[in-house]
Design a protein around this motif. Structure first.
Motif, short mmCIF file in Angstrom:
data_model
loop_
_atom_site.label_atom_id
_atom_site.label_comp_id
_atom_site.label_asym_id
_atom_site.label_seq_id
_atom_site.Cartn_x
_atom_site.Cartn_y
_atom_site.Cartn_z
N GLU A 182 0.99 -1.23 -0.11
CA GLU A 182 -0.12 0.03 -0.02
C GLU A 182 0.97 1.33 0.05
OE1 GLU A 182 -2.91 -0.43 3.06
OE2 GLU A 182 -2.97 -2.66 2.97
N TYR A 215 3.44 1.30 8.81
CA TYR A 215 2.14 1.19 9.35
C TYR A 215 1.91 1.43 10.71
CZ TYR A 215 1.50 -0.92 4.71
OH TYR A 215 1.56 -1.06 3.37
N SER A 216 0.60 1.83 11.18
CA SER A 216 0.36 2.29 12.26
C SER A 216 -0.79 1.34 12.82
CB SER A 216 0.30 3.64 12.76
OG SER A 216 -1.12 4.06 12.03
N ASP A 218 -3.73 1.36 15.74
CA ASP A 218 -4.25 2.18 17.01
C ASP A 218 -4.73 1.03 17.92
OD1 ASP A 218 -6.78 0.99 16.12
OD2 ASP A 218 -7.43 2.92 15.17
N LYS A 222 -6.88 -1.23 14.42
CA LYS A 222 -7.06 -0.98 13.06
C LYS A 222 -5.67 -0.53 12.46
CE LYS A 222 -9.06 2.86 9.93
NZ LYS A 222 -9.91 4.01 9.83
N SER A 224 -3.27 1.09 9.36
CA SER A 224 -3.32 2.40 8.71
C SER A 224 -1.92 2.61 8.36
CB SER A 224 -3.69 3.72 9.30
OG SER A 224 -4.87 3.52 9.79
N ASN A 278 -0.28 11.83 13.03
CA ASN A 278 0.37 12.15 11.59
C ASN A 278 1.54 12.78 11.59
OD1 ASN A 278 -2.01 10.50 10.32
ND2 ASN A 278 -3.25 12.33 10.76
#
Length: 796
Positions: A182, A215-216, A218, A222, A224, A278
Motif C-alpha cells: 500500500e 504502518y500504524s 491504533d 486498525k 493504517s 500524523n
C-alpha cells in the motif's frame, strides 16, 4: 560448537556465492534458459535467476541448474527453497565438498538438525579442518536448551508479506514495517530488499516484492499506512516513536536521479506528530549521505539523550556497525561514535534497543545459530560488559532481529523462522511457567518440619531454580515447561534424596506435583552379629573362629557404611586386672586378624570388658563347669550400619529401591543353627549353647526380630511320646534364650513329634545318622527379612 558453525558457514560459503554462479557450464539442451539465469545472477537479480534455473531444471534435471537455483534462493534468504535445491544438487556425483557444506548450512537454516548431524557425520575424515574441530554435542545442547519461553505470531499484524520491526508508542499505538503493497502512487522499480534496503538504478535489480512502508495500529487494532512526508521515498521502515515527545524517527530510501549507474543508501529522518499521530514535518540527520553510506535502525535512549543507529560509513569494523550521537533538547546532534569491537564485527549489526541497562541488538557477525541473531550486552556508564547470544527461542537458524520490550515487559522480535507466513513476521515471546509443588514426609506419613536444603535445577545446562519452603515440608517453585528437572533434598540426620526423573515435558495442566519421603538415618543399627571363642588364658584366634572372622571381613570390605564393634570377655577366674588385660589382647587379636584384609583400625571399635559381663552364672567363688567357663571366654562381633552419629550419609547403592523406613531391610539374613539331640534326649551340648549364644546376641541387638522354634523327633516310638519329647526339645531352646534375657513374647514355639521328619524312615530303613537329623529343633525368623540386593544373598 554451534557458535563456530555459523562462522564456518559464513566464510566457507562466501566463495561459492561469488564464483559458482559464473562457473556453471550450460548444457546444450538447456542453453537458453541457463544463459538467461546466469545473466540475471550476474546482475544480482536473484528473483529472476532462481526462476530461470528452476525452469531449466524442469526441462532437464542437472547439477548445474539445481546448484544455480540453490544459490539464488540463498541470496534471497528463501531458506526453505534453498534447502530443497541444495538437496537436489548434492545428490549429483559431480557435487563438490563446498556444495555439501552449503547443503549443511541450508539444512541448519531450514531447521532440519537431523540432516545437519547426519551430513556432518557422513563427511568423516574428508571434513575440512574447521568442520573436523566441531563439537557436535555442543550443537545438540544448544538446540535442546529452549528455556521457559516460546514465540507466537502476532496474528493482528502479520500477513503473507514481510512484516517486522514492531514498536509501541507512549500513547498506546504501535508501528511496524511491511511490504504489503500500500505505497500510494509508487511503482515497482529497480530495488533489492535484503535488510539493507539499498536502491539501485539498474532496472534488472527487481526482486518481485513491493516497497517497504510504515504502518500504524491504533488501540482498536486498525492498521493504517503511515507515510513519511519526505519527498521521493521508495522505502520507509524502522519506526521509533519517542515516549516523552510527539516525535518519531524512521529510515527511508529516496529516489535520487543521476545520469550514471549509482547506488542510493538509506537515511534517517524524524517528524513531529500531530494529535492524530500524523507527521507534520521532516528533518534529516545532519550526517545523512545516501550516495556515500547508509544509516538505519534509529533508537533514542531518552534517559541518556542519545540516538543509536546502524551505519556502514567508513572507519567501521565492516558491514553495518552500531553508533550513537549525543543530542540535546533542541535536537542538536553531536558527532557519531562507534560502539567499538566488543559490539561491532566484520559482519552487520542493526536494530539497537536499550531497556533497564541492557543493550539489545541483532548481528550476523557475532557467533550464533545462523543468519541474524539477537544479542544482549550490559551497559555500565559508557562501557559495555560482554556480549551474550540470547539463545533459543529468541534466535533460530534463520534471521532474528528487531528486539523490542514494552514498559509492561512484553517482548516482541521479528524473524523469518519456520512458521512465518511472510518473508518476515512479528513474534511475541511468552513465558511458560509451571508450578512445582513437593511435599516431604517422614516414614510415619507426617510432614518433615524445619528447614530443608533443597536444590532444584532444569534443562541440560542445569539452571538453578529458586524454591520456597514453609517449614512444614512443603516445597514450591516455578519451573519451565517441556524441560527435564532434577531435585535434591537434604536434612541433618536424614538420608539425602535425589530425583533425576522429574520432567515437565508433555504436561498440559500447568502443575507438577510430587511427594517425597525423607528417611532418618538409622545410626548404629546392628545388621549382623557373630561370636568367637578362646581357650583358657589365651588370646590367639582359634581355627573355629577363622570362618566367622573371614565372613565379617568380607562384609566390611564390600560395604563402606559398615563398621564393627568388637566386645571381648573373659571368664571369672583370675583377678579383675588380669582379665581386663586378657580381654584387651583378645580384642587386639581380632583387630589384627581383620587388618590382613585391609580393614582400617578406624572402622573397628574395640571394647575389653574382662569378667564384668559374664554370660554364665560362674561368678567368683561359684562352682562352675568347664563348659560354662568356655561360654564366658568370647568376643562378640557386631556389625553396625552408619556408625558415626550426625554424619550425613548418602543412600548406599545396595539400599536403593528398598523400603528404608523398615530397619529390617538393612539387617543381613542370619544363618540360624539347628540343634540336634541324642536318642530320647532333650538336653543341650556345649556346641549347642555356643550356637544359641549367637542367636541370643542377635535378638538382644535387633529388637525388631522374633524367633520361631519348632521341635521334632525321629520316627521311633509312639506318636504321643514323640509329641511330648518334641515339645521338651523346643522348650529347652526357648528356656535357654529366655535365660539370656530374651522376652518370652518374642519366642514362638511349636512341636510336631515325628510328623515332619527330614528323612522318612517309615518308607526306607534309616541309618543312625539319618535318625539323628530327624531329632532336631529348628530356628527361623517368622518375618521374612528383605535382602538389600542379590549380593547380600550370595554371601549367606
Amino acid at each position: 560448537m554451534v557458535l563456530i558453525m555459523k562462522k564456518i558457514f559464513t566464510y566457507l560459503l562466501l566463495p561459492i556465492v561469488l564464483l559458482s554462479l559464473l562457473s556453471i557450464p550450460p548444457s546444450l539442451a538447456q542453453q537458453g534458459l541457463l544463459r538467461y539465469a546466469d545473466r540475471k545472477a550476474t546482475e544480482e537479480n536473484y528473483f529472476e535467476a532462481g526462476k530461470g534455473y528452476a525452469e531449466a531444471f524442469g526441462k532437464k534435471p542437472s547439477y548445474q541448474a539445481a546448484k544455480g537455483a540453490a544459490i539464488a534462493y540463498d541470496k534471497m534468504r528463501d531458506y526453505s527453497r534453498a534447502y530443497d535445491w541444495w538437496k537436489r544438487a548434492v545428490a549429483y556425483p559431480e557435487a563438490l565438498q563446498q556444495d555439501r557444506l552449503a547443503y549443511i548450512a541450508a539444512a541448519n537454516q531450514a531447521g532440519d538438525m537431523d540432516a545437519v548431524f547426519a551430513a556432518l557425520d557422513s563427511m568423516g575424515a574428508s571434513k575440512p579442518e574447521a568442520l573436523r574441530n566441531l563439537n557436535l554435542d555442543s550443537l545438540k545442547v544448544w538446540y535442546d536448551a529452549a528455556g521457559n519461553t516460546r514465540v507466537k505470531r502476532v496474528q493482528s499484524i502479520n500477513s503473507s508479506s514481510t512484516d517486522f520491526g514492531w514498536v509501541k508508542s507512549a500513547n498506546g499505538g504501535t508501528y511496524f514495517s511491511s511490504d504489503r503493497g500500500e505505497a500510494g502512487e509508487r511503482k515497482k522499480s529497480g530495488l533489492r530488499i535484503d535488510k539493507s534496503y539499498t536502491y539501485y538504478s539498474k532496472t534488472s535489480d527487481w526482486t518481485g516484492r513491493n516497497f517497504l512502508n510504515i504502518y500504524s495500529v491504533d488501540e482498536d487494532g486498525k492498521v493504517s499506512l503511515f507515510e513519511p512526508p519526505v519527498p521521493g521515498v521508495f522505502h520507509a521502515s524502522d519506526p521509533y516513536p519517542l515516549a516523552d515527545r510527539d516525535l518519531i524517527f524512521y529510515t527511508v530510501t529516496r529516489d535520487i536521479r543521476k545520469s550514471n549507474d549509482y547506488e542510493v543508501q538509506p537515511e534517517i529522518y524524524y517528524s513531529q506528530l500531530d494529535a492524530s499521530g500524523n507527521p507534520v514535518d521532516f528533518v534529516g540527520l545532519p550526517i545523512n549521505a545516501p550516495l556515500e553510506y547508509g544509516l538505519k535502525s534509529p533508537f533514542v535512549d531518552e534517559s541518556q539523550n542519545r540516538l543509536y543507529f546502524s551505519s556502514n560509513m567508513s572507519g567501521g569494523y565492516g558491514g553495518y556497525d552500531l553508533y550513537y550521537m549525543e543530542l540535546d533538547e533542541a535536537f542538536t546532534f553531536g558527532q557519531p561514535v562507534n560502539l567499538g569491537p566488543l559490539i561491532n564485527t566484520a559482519g552487520n549489526e542493526i536494530d539497537p534497543f536499550m531497556q533497564n541497562g541492557s543493550f539489545y541488538f541483532a548481528s550476523d557477525g557475532h557467533i550464533g545459530l545462523g543468519g541474524l541473531d539477537i544479542f544482549v550486552s550490559d551497559r555500565k556508564g559508557n562501557e559495555f560488559l560482554g556480549v551474550k547470544n540470547m539463545g533459543l527461542p529468541y534466535n533460530s537458524p534463520q534471521d532474528d532481529f528487531a528486539f523490542f520490550e514494552t514498559d509492561d515487559h512484553a517482548v516482541v522480535i521479528s524473524s523469518n523462522r519456520p512458521g512465518s507466513t511472510g518473508l518476515d513476521d512479528v513474534f511475541e515471546l511468552e513465558t511458560l511457567d509451571m508450578d512445582f509443588v513437593a511435599q516431604v514426609l517422614a516414614c510415619d506419613g507426617t510432614a518433615v518440619s524445619g528447614p530443608l536444603e533443597v536444590q532444584l535445577t532444569e534443562g541440560s545446562e542445569k539452571r538453578t531454580v529458586a524454591v520456597e519452603q514453609d517449614g512444614t515440608g512443603l516445597i514450591r517453585a516455578t519451573i519451565s515447561p517441556d524441560q527435564n528437572q532434577e531435585i535434591s533434598i537434604k536434612k541433618d540426620g536424614y538420608f539425602a534424596l535425589e530425583d533425576k526423573s522429574l520432567s515437565s515435558k508433555g504436561m498440559s495442566d500447568g502443575k507438577l506435583e510430587k511427594t517425597y519421603q525423607l528417611v532418618k538415618i538409622p545410626y548404629r543399627t546392628a545388621v549382623y552379629v557373630d561370636l568367637v571363642y578362646y581357650n583358657l588364658d589365651q588370646s590367639e584366634i582359634r581355627e573355629d573362629a577363622e570362618a566367622p572372622l573371614d565372613r565379617i571381613a568380607e562384609l566390611l570390605t564390600s560395604y563402606s557404611f559398615l563398621n564393627i564393634v568388637v566386645r571381648s570377655h573373659t571368664d571369672a577366674r583370675a583377678s579383675d586386672a588380669y582379665n581386663e588385660v586378657l580381654s584387651e589382647k583378645r580384642a587386639d587379636a581380632v583387630r589384627n586378624y581383620l587388618s590382613k584384609y585391609g580393614i582400617a583400625r578406624s572402622r573397628i571399635q574395640a571394647e575389653w570388658l574382662g569378667e564384668t559381663e559374664l554370660t554364665s552364672d560362674c561368678g567368683e567363688g561359684v562352682p562352675c563347669s568347664e563348659d560354662n567357663y568356655q561360654l564366658d571366654r568370647r568376643t562378640e562381633l557386631l556389625l553396625e550400619a552408619f556408625p558415626e552419629v550426625g554424619k550425613s550419609y548418602p543412600v548406599p547403592p545396595e539400599m536403593r529401591g528398598i523400603d528404608l523406613c523398615d530397619v529390617s531391610t538393612i539387617q543381613l539374613p542370619e544363618a540360624l543353627p539347628t540343634i540336634y539331640f541324642g536318642f530320647d534326649e532333650a538336653t543341650l551340648s556345649l556346641q549347642d549353647k555356643m550356637a544359641l549364644e549367637r542367636v541370643a546376641l542377635m535378638l538382644r541387638t535387633m529388637l525388631n526380630r522374633r524367633l520361631a522354634i519348632t521341635g521334632h523327633t525321629d520316627s521311633r516310638g509312639s506318636a504321643a511320646y514323640n509329641e511330648a519329647l518334641s515339645e521338651r526339645r523346643a522348650l529347652v531352646v526357648k528356656n535357654y534364650l529366655e535365660g539370656k534375657g530374651i522376652a518370652s513374647e518374642r519366642l514362638v514355639y511349636e512341636f510336631f513329634g515325628k510328623d515332619k521328619p527330614i528323612n522318612d524312615c517309615e518308607e526306607v530303613p534309616c541309618t543312625p545318622e539319618m535318625h539323628r537329623l530327624n531329632r532336631r529343633t529348628e530356628l527361623s525368623l517368622p518375618k521374612s527379612i528383605p535382602r538389600l540386593n542379590k549380593h547380600w544373598s550370595q554371601k549367606e
